[in-house]
Design an enzyme around this catalytic site. Structure first.
Site, PDB file in Angstrom:
ATOM      1  N   ASN A   1      -5.991  -5.176 -15.276  1.00 35.35           N
ATOM      2  CA  ASN A   1      -4.941  -4.355 -14.714  1.00 35.35           C
ATOM      3  C   ASN A   1      -5.409  -3.782 -13.388  1.00 35.35           C
ATOM      4  OD1 ASN A   1      -3.438  -1.817 -14.195  1.00 35.35           O
ATOM      5  ND2 ASN A   1      -2.394  -2.390 -16.070  1.00 35.35           N
TER       6      ASN A   1
ATOM      7  N   LYS B   1     -12.167 -14.145 -13.245  1.00 32.86           N
ATOM      8  CA  LYS B   1     -11.296 -12.977 -13.251  1.00 32.86           C
ATOM      9  C   LYS B   1     -10.015 -13.315 -12.509  1.00 32.86           C
ATOM     10  CE  LYS B   1     -11.040  -8.102 -11.960  1.00 32.86           C
ATOM     11  NZ  LYS B   1     -11.679  -6.985 -11.231  1.00 32.86           N
TER      12      LYS B   1
ATOM     13  N   PHE C   1     -13.404  -4.930  -1.405  1.00 27.49           N
ATOM     14  CA  PHE C   1     -14.732  -5.440  -1.761  1.00 27.49           C
ATOM     15  C   PHE C   1     -15.804  -4.796  -0.873  1.00 27.49           C
ATOM     16  CE2 PHE C   1     -13.205  -9.850  -3.489  1.00 27.49           C
ATOM     17  CZ  PHE C   1     -12.698  -9.221  -4.608  1.00 27.49           C
TER      18      PHE C   1
ATOM     19  N   ASN D   1      -6.767  -6.978  -2.691  1.00 23.59           N
ATOM     20  CA  ASN D   1      -7.240  -6.323  -1.473  1.00 23.59           C
ATOM     21  C   ASN D   1      -7.818  -7.282  -0.440  1.00 23.59           C
ATOM     22  OD1 ASN D   1      -6.764  -3.504  -2.202  1.00 23.59           O
ATOM     23  ND2 ASN D   1      -8.304  -3.854  -3.772  1.00 23.59           N
ATOM     24  N   THR D   2      -8.034  -8.536  -0.816  1.00 20.68           N
ATOM     25  CA  THR D   2      -8.581  -9.529   0.113  1.00 20.68           C
ATOM     26  C   THR D   2      -7.502 -10.549   0.432  1.00 20.68           C
ATOM     27  OG1 THR D   2     -10.811  -9.264  -0.804  1.00 20.68           O
ATOM     28  CG2 THR D   2     -10.375 -11.262   0.464  1.00 20.68           C
TER      29      THR D   2
ATOM     30  N   ASN E   1      -7.647   2.500  -7.745  1.00 20.69           N
ATOM     31  CA  ASN E   1      -8.790   2.049  -6.952  1.00 20.69           C
ATOM     32  C   ASN E   1      -8.319   1.019  -5.939  1.00 20.69           C
ATOM     33  OD1 ASN E   1     -11.013   0.689  -5.935  1.00 20.69           O
ATOM     34  ND2 ASN E   1     -11.950   0.297  -7.925  1.00 20.69           N
TER      35      ASN E   1
ATOM     36  N   SER F   1      -8.450 -10.209  -6.751  1.00 19.11           N
ATOM     37  CA  SER F   1      -8.230  -8.938  -6.056  1.00 19.11           C
ATOM     38  C   SER F   1      -7.089  -9.028  -5.051  1.00 19.11           C
ATOM     39  CB  SER F   1      -9.507  -8.511  -5.322  1.00 19.11           C
ATOM     40  OG  SER F   1      -9.254  -7.356  -4.542  1.00 19.11           O
TER      41      SER F   1
END
Length: 250
Positions: A242, A213, A112, A179-180, A108, A177
């Site tokens: 993970n 998290k 966000f 991704n950011t 994935n 994350s």
């Protein structure tokens, strides 16, 4: 159903499933068939909340909170929506979901992508008003908007927190994350402490469980510092997820 879904690309299948479950959530007759999948109850009590079973829906699947009644009917012990940001986001460019059939897993890399805190708060208010709010705990996972500089991250989190706090049985602060850009800088003790202090002040006398998290690949020194900061600020728990197989459970 699987052959039909696998005839579509992974992200199209994902959005189709969410959309159908969202529509089903509006009608008892549509939800009925889902109940056959419910597992036996295995109650768990954690940080003052009662969970019908310890397997829940992690954030990242129903990012916008469109199908809460359906997830409850499927038998999940809790539902965590998000990650929600203060500003609406499209997420990463496609392709960004990749099937691993042999491992029964997905990679994935959505980012966000979400409708933003205002729209999601409006959707949750309508669901509550309809009387169809699920009977299992609902968590809301919030993160930093991609367009917000990391120096303004606390205000960004607070904006979403204020709008969504009333709907959450617990709140997860996502500082992990990949991704950011620069998001993981918020795992540094000083920045994390400032964020948790601000959230704690916002709650005032009414406290709800707060989860942090974090990244799964922190060093022992980094983890020890995070644990100390979380303990000082009354955090209820920490999740290290993970980043390839994104499952969270109690």
């Amino acid at each position: 159903v699987r052959p039909l879904l696998f005839s579509l690309d992974a992200e199209t299948a994902h959005h189709l499933t969410i959309r159908l479950l969202g529509r089903a959530s509006n009608f008892d007759v549509a939800l009925g068939p889902l109940r056959r999948f419910q597992p036996k109850w295995k109650p768990v009590t954690l940080f003052g909340l009662n969970f019908p079973n310890p397997i829940g829906l992690a954030a990242g699947l129903d990012k916008n909170g469109v199908a809460l009644p359906a997830w409850a009917e499927l038998g999940f012990g809790f539902i965590e929506i998000g990650t929600v940001t203060a500003k609406a986001q499209l997420g990463n460019p496609r392709p960004r979901i990749f099937r691993l059939p042999e491992q029964q897993a997905l990679i994935n890399r959505l980012g966000f992508n979400n409708d933003a805190a205002d729209a999601i708060a409006h959707r949750l208010a309508a669901l509550r008003k309809s009387g169809r709010w699920p009977a299992v705990p609902v968590g809301i996972n919030i993160g930093k908007s991609r367009a917000t500089p990391v120096e303004q991250a606390t205000d960004d989190y607070l904006y979403s927190f204020r709008l969504l706090w009333d709907f959450a049985d617990y709140t997860t602060l996502n500082v992990s994350s990949p991704n950011t850009p620069r998001l993981r800088e918020l795992q540094e003790a000083e920045k994390l402490s400032a964020l948790l202090y601000a959230i704690g002040k916002e709650e005032g006398k009414v406290r709800k469980p707060l989860i942090v998290k974090i990244s799964p690949d922190l060093s022992g020194v980094e983890l020890k510092a995070i644990l100390a900061v979380c303990e000082e600020n009354g955090v209820s728990g920490i999740i290290a997820t993970n980043t390839t197989l994104d499952h969270s459970s109690i």
